[in-house]
Design a protein around this motif. Structure first.
Motif, PDB file in Angstrom:
ATOM      1  N   GLU A 254      42.739  11.422  44.376  1.00  0.00           N
ATOM      2  CA  GLU A 254      43.073   9.995  44.329  1.00  0.00           C
ATOM      3  C   GLU A 254      42.993   9.463  42.909  1.00  0.00           C
ATOM      4  N   VAL A 255      43.930   8.608  42.592  1.00  0.00           N
ATOM      5  CA  VAL A 255      43.989   8.095  41.235  1.00  0.00           C
ATOM      6  C   VAL A 255      44.133   6.572  41.264  1.00  0.00           C
ATOM      7  N   VAL A 256      43.337   5.927  40.417  1.00  0.00           N
ATOM      8  CA  VAL A 256      43.429   4.470  40.294  1.00  0.00           C
ATOM      9  C   VAL A 256      44.279   4.186  39.061  1.00  0.00           C
ATOM     10  N   VAL A 257      45.302   3.363  39.242  1.00  0.00           N
ATOM     11  CA  VAL A 257      46.163   3.038  38.103  1.00  0.00           C
ATOM     12  C   VAL A 257      46.221   1.538  37.901  1.00  0.00           C
ATOM     13  N   GLU A 258      46.533   1.161  36.679  1.00  0.00           N
ATOM     14  CA  GLU A 258      46.725  -0.250  36.370  1.00  0.00           C
ATOM     15  C   GLU A 258      48.198  -0.467  36.101  1.00  0.00           C
ATOM     16  N   LEU A 259      48.729  -1.531  36.698  1.00  0.00           N
ATOM     17  CA  LEU A 259      50.152  -1.825  36.572  1.00  0.00           C
ATOM     18  C   LEU A 259      50.334  -2.988  35.607  1.00  0.00           C
ATOM     19  N   PRO A 260      50.718  -2.715  34.371  1.00  0.00           N
ATOM     20  CA  PRO A 260      50.927  -3.835  33.457  1.00  0.00           C
ATOM     21  C   PRO A 260      52.160  -4.608  33.914  1.00  0.00           C
ATOM     22  N   ILE A 270      45.734   2.253  44.165  1.00  0.00           N
ATOM     23  CA  ILE A 270      45.175   3.592  44.347  1.00  0.00           C
ATOM     24  C   ILE A 270      46.207   4.444  45.058  1.00  0.00           C
ATOM     25  N   GLY A 271      46.447   5.639  44.497  1.00  0.00           N
ATOM     26  CA  GLY A 271      47.457   6.500  45.094  1.00  0.00           C
ATOM     27  C   GLY A 271      47.061   7.952  45.023  1.00  0.00           C
ATOM     28  N   ARG A 272      48.018   8.801  45.356  1.00  0.00           N
ATOM     29  CA  ARG A 272      47.815  10.254  45.375  1.00  0.00           C
ATOM     30  C   ARG A 272      48.417  10.835  44.103  1.00  0.00           C
ATOM     31  N   ALA A 273      47.624  11.624  43.372  1.00  0.00           N
ATOM     32  CA  ALA A 273      48.119  12.211  42.130  1.00  0.00           C
ATOM     33  C   ALA A 273      49.035  13.393  42.436  1.00  0.00           C
ATOM     34  N   VAL A 274      50.214  13.408  41.806  1.00  0.00           N
ATOM     35  CA  VAL A 274      51.107  14.563  41.919  1.00  0.00           C
ATOM     36  C   VAL A 274      51.154  15.189  40.525  1.00  0.00           C
TER      37      VAL A 274
END
Ligand code: ATP
Length: 397
Positions: A254-260, A270-274
């Motif tokens: 799982e990966v937490v990302v920030e959307l500028p 939060i999504g799935r890392a590919v």
């Protein structure tokens, strides 16, 4: 019925001047397969098809049919049928004569020509139009003539280059079904070039997604739809929301990302890392419209914690990347609602980004909403496409 077992392309490339229109194409096609080459304009699809047909000499690699090299043979000795976007019919010849032309060139006896032409015309349901000129037919009917003209030669391989792109939407659907029916009933092997993902998904047993002259991913429609290996392929497979983002943290898959650009606070998702990802990496997040749930903002209690297991989307601006306090969704306002039969396509403006969602009810245009999506439906890819290694392109035995 195709009279070969496999067609192999090995390192096939074509260079124009100093530019590679196609490079390193490795692909094995089994008899009876329907393979679609899919990609945007200029990615090298037609070049690949023309190399196969013999209309363009290769500058690299080789093509083998059951182990025998065929890339040195002229088009007429390869025994392939071709159907083009432009139909390419003889305007001064009747439907029957257009279909008969190739057989006559091959010196097939007259009685056999007549019988095969009649059968091919019946197959594409043009029996009552056999004596008409192409100009007296609709676009769809003309394309049927082009298909009859190709299949009457009983080719080992049928190559189709965007055959439906000159037809209107309804005819395109009908002809799509027709092409799949002919492929199955005649046991053809078909290679089909298109830029239309829906067409490719519905027709093909296997898709080859191309980018800048190279293969990006090969797989069955299901594999590509469920498990794209890059955001580029995801984009083609209906993940309409492709959002630039930065990785905040990674834990497990799982990966937490920030959307500028989405809201002032810097929305987190939060999504799935590919692929391998680390904090600070630039990524693209892919979400299909049907995987976003549209919730009217009034239904979300201010300051409440929206069930994180289901929403998994955070508007938190805390620095640890893990908190979901105060919400758990992407906030925005409804910019556009389109009626699509059983559901609505909803465009949600979030900061300077338009997000695409689906809803069974029509939200009010201008109304405040939040979008949520389950973690495993939010795919996070490295931004760089060149890092993606196309997986094995051979057909499973
Ligand atoms: N005869 C040619 N001379 C020079 N460049 C060419 C030639 N044919 C194709 N190209 C270039 O090769 C690249 C691939 O072209 P190609 O026609 O194979 O793409 P495509 O994916 O089929 O696109 P489209 O869907 O628009 O037909 C493009 O950049 C194109 O400009």
């Amino acid at each position: 019925m195709s009279d070969f077992e496999s067609l192999e392309l090995r390192g096939v490339g074509r260079r124009f001047g100093g530019v590679d229109a196609l490079s390193g194409l490795d692909l094995t096609i089994k008899a009876g397969e329907f393979v679609a080459l899919l990609g945007p304009s200029g990615c090298g699809k037609s070049t690949a098809l023309n190399c196969l047909a013999g209309l363009l000499p290769l500058t690299h690699g080789e093509i083998r049919l059951d182990g025998k090299r065929i890339d040195t043979l002229p088009p007429e000795r390869r025994g392939f049928g071709m159907v083009f976007q432009s139909y390419a019919l003889f305007p001064h010849l009747s439907v029957a004569k257009n279909v008969a032309f190739g057989l006559q060139m091959q010196g097939v006896p007259r009685a056999e020509v007549d019988a095969r032409v009649r059968a091919a015309i019946e197959l594409v349901k043009l029996g009552e139009h056999a004596r008409k000129l192409p100009g007296q037919l609709s676009g769809g009917q003309q394309q049927r003539v082009a298909i009859a003209r190709a299949v009457v030669l009983e080719p080992s391989l049928v190559l189709m280059d965007e055959p439906l792109s000159n037809l209107d939407a309804k005819l395109r659907l009908d002809m799509r079904t027709e092409i799949r029916r002919l492929h199955q009933s005649l046991g053809l092997t078909t290679i089909y070039v298109t830029h239309d993902q829906e067409e490719a998904l519905s027709l093909a047993d296997r898709l080859v997604v191309m980018r800048e002259g190279r293969v990006q991913q090969v797989g069955t429609p299901d594999e590509l739809y469920e498990s794209p290996t890059s955001w580029y392929v995801a984009d083609f497979m209906g993940y309409r929301n492709i959002l630039p983002a930065t990785v905040v943290s990674v834990a497990g898959g799982e990966v937490v990302v920030e959307l500028p650009g989405i809201a002032d606070a810097g929305v987190r998702l939060i999504g799935r890392a590919v692929g391998g990802l680390g904090a600070g990496d630039r990524v693209r997040v892919a979400v299909r419209p049907e995987d976003f749930t549209v919730v009217a903002a009034s239904r979300v209690e201010p300051g409440s914690r929206v069930e994180p297991v289901e929403t998994r989307v955070s508007t938190s601006s805390t620095s640890d990347g893990g908190s979901t306090s105060g919400g758990g969704s992407v906030p925005g306002s409804v910019a556009v609602v389109e009626y699509h039969g059983r559901e609505f396509a909803v465009g949600v403006q979030a900061g300077d980004t338009m997000l695409h969602a689906r809803s069974t009810t029509a939200p009010d245009v201008g109304g405040a909403v939040t979008l949520t999506a389950p973690v495993d439906r939010v795919l996070v890819f490295p931004e760089a496409l060149d890092a993606v290694v196309p997986q094995a392109q051979e057909v499973a035995a």
